[in-house]
Design a protein around this motif. Sequence first.
Motif, PDB file in Angstrom:
ATOM      1  N   TRP A  72       0.853  -1.187   0.000  1.00 13.87           N
ATOM      2  CA  TRP A  72       0.000   0.000   0.000  1.00 13.87           C
ATOM      3  C   TRP A  72       0.886   1.233   0.000  1.00 13.87           C
ATOM      4  O   TRP A  72       2.088   1.162   0.255  1.00 13.87           O
ATOM      5  CB  TRP A  72      -0.940   0.009   1.203  1.00 13.87           C
ATOM      6  CG  TRP A  72      -0.278   0.022   2.545  1.00 13.87           C
ATOM      7  CD1 TRP A  72       0.213   1.092   3.224  1.00 13.87           C
ATOM      8  CD2 TRP A  72      -0.029  -1.116   3.390  1.00 13.87           C
ATOM      9  NE1 TRP A  72       0.753   0.707   4.426  1.00 13.87           N
ATOM     10  CE2 TRP A  72       0.616  -0.641   4.560  1.00 13.87           C
ATOM     11  CE3 TRP A  72      -0.288  -2.483   3.271  1.00 13.87           C
ATOM     12  CZ2 TRP A  72       0.997  -1.489   5.599  1.00 13.87           C
ATOM     13  CZ3 TRP A  72       0.083  -3.318   4.311  1.00 13.87           C
ATOM     14  CH2 TRP A  72       0.715  -2.827   5.451  1.00 13.87           C
ATOM     15  N   GLY A  73       0.274   2.362  -0.310  1.00 12.84           N
ATOM     16  CA  GLY A  73       1.027   3.614  -0.379  1.00 12.84           C
ATOM     17  C   GLY A  73       0.498   4.624   0.618  1.00 12.84           C
ATOM     18  O   GLY A  73      -0.455   4.378   1.357  1.00 12.84           O
ATOM     19  N   GLY A  82      -4.159   0.258  -2.664  1.00 14.06           N
ATOM     20  CA  GLY A  82      -3.521  -0.930  -2.117  1.00 14.06           C
ATOM     21  C   GLY A  82      -3.661  -2.109  -3.056  1.00 14.06           C
ATOM     22  O   GLY A  82      -4.592  -2.165  -3.869  1.00 14.06           O
ATOM     23  N   GLN A 112       4.528  -3.531  -4.687  1.00 10.21           N
ATOM     24  CA  GLN A 112       4.890  -2.163  -4.342  1.00 10.21           C
ATOM     25  C   GLN A 112       5.342  -1.397  -5.582  1.00 10.21           C
ATOM     26  O   GLN A 112       5.186  -0.171  -5.655  1.00 10.21           O
ATOM     27  CB  GLN A 112       5.989  -2.160  -3.281  1.00 10.21           C
ATOM     28  CG  GLN A 112       6.215  -0.804  -2.622  1.00 10.21           C
ATOM     29  CD  GLN A 112       5.041  -0.381  -1.743  1.00 10.21           C
ATOM     30  OE1 GLN A 112       4.521  -1.168  -0.962  1.00 10.21           O
ATOM     31  NE2 GLN A 112       4.625   0.875  -1.891  1.00 10.21           N
ATOM     32  N   ILE A 130       2.198   0.009  -6.851  1.00 15.21           N
ATOM     33  CA  ILE A 130       1.743   1.045  -5.913  1.00 15.21           C
ATOM     34  C   ILE A 130       2.519   2.342  -6.114  1.00 15.21           C
ATOM     35  O   ILE A 130       1.949   3.443  -6.129  1.00 15.21           O
ATOM     36  CB  ILE A 130       1.903   0.554  -4.463  1.00 15.21           C
ATOM     37  CG1 ILE A 130       0.932  -0.586  -4.169  1.00 15.21           C
ATOM     38  CG2 ILE A 130       1.723   1.695  -3.472  1.00 15.21           C
ATOM     39  CD1 ILE A 130      -0.498  -0.184  -4.098  1.00 15.21           C
TER      40      ILE A 130
END
Length: 482
Positions: free
Chosen positions: A259-260, A441, A453, A456
């Motif tokens: 997630w970011g 996410g 990632q 993301i």
Amino acid sequence: MAEAERMSRVDTAWLRMDNEVNLMMIVGVWLITPGITLQALRERVADKLLKYDRFRQKAVQDAMGATWVPDPDFDIAHHVVHATLPRVKGQGERAALQALCGQLATTPLDHDRPLWQFHLVDGYEGGSALVARVHHCIGDGIALISVMMSITDGGADPPKRRRRGSADAEAGPHEGDWLADAVLKPLTDITVKAIGMYGGGVAKSMEMLSHPQQGLMGSLDMAKQGYQVVSDVAALALMADDAPTLLKGKPIGRKVVAWGEPLPLDAVKVVGKALHCSINDVLLSCAAGAIGGWLRAQGEDPTGKEIRAMVPVNLRPLDKAWQLGNRFGLAPLVLPIGIDNPVERVYAVRQRMRELKGSYQPLLAFAVLAMAGLFIKPVQDAVLGMFAKKATAVMTNVPGPAVPLQLCGSTLRQTMFWVPASGDIGVGVSILSYGGGVQFGLITDQKLCPHPQEIIDRFEPEFQQLLLLALMLPWGDEAESL
């Protein structure tokens, strides 16, 4: 103690949908500052969450389906537990928490107990992290968000159910055949006759689901309604398998999550207003751009390609979310991952979203899930496998509370959750707004996308492109109204 209850057909389908590569768990993460204690969390859960009968009941399967049965040996210590982050040399705290989430997403819940568990991590980034796992048969995302909010400070208790059979009893899990009420009211006698104008085979299949005694719910334009239903039935039945990409393939059942950091929701609104698009159009376009950019970086040219994401569509009044259970349909949303131009892509998303409005496909998908709950598991798996072939991802886009919440006196500063994918779908996309921010996410199968990632990290740059373009547009007096 709560009494035994027969499980609905749709919930039964979700209960039996676990397979070797996808477990039907909704997995969520709460980041809390400052930290809270395990004892405080157990006390809060016992005081609030356990007022919902489902969290004290286990699911017992039989030849005809399943039943919710009170667990006589219920012990909160089995359900609210400590967890330790798996540590790898050189790995940061977030990566370690993401690794834990991936492990828990592939660890089955104990079917001899109620199908949920909370894992509290002490000392995460100076506070606590809470990983929640709830089996989908207990409820859908809308219901579980409503119920999870009950454990926050000031959270509401469920409405009290009056004695069953009383004239003014609160409508609850015993309110009758919800499938007939929510799905088939649009498909009443006149609608079925309208379908018959366009094809007897379709009409007969709908009559299998319909109750002849049902009255007409509101005025219907017979031809228009019938044509729409027939079109949507055909669209579901004839939909081609999804485009082949690196994200489409046979999963191995090991999950990876990422997630970011949240984007400011006000900035997203600015972009939407400037481009005459909805917030959802903007966010979905950024997600499509991030996926397309990642595919290019892997050496795959997505030009001209589109992928489908099955998007849950709520079919219940929001004031009934506390009743739990699954009351949603699925809509196949097309993501134009092959359009590189960000403005062209956002308008393409807007057009596809408009095409879904007024569609019966979510209702029809719900009916398929309900019927699947009547089949033996091999037949159910075959039916639901057809859905999986037609999509690359499952996507949720949920608006959360606009202001940060408190839990046991601490601040819930960030939250994210993922819904499970059925069949061989190996990608789950989540877009969630909370506390003035909105974030992206992913949960992926390790074989299909070992480092989500990387996708993301492309989400914010995609948004920044749209924001820059929006700010360059002539605003005039409209800017003052933002």
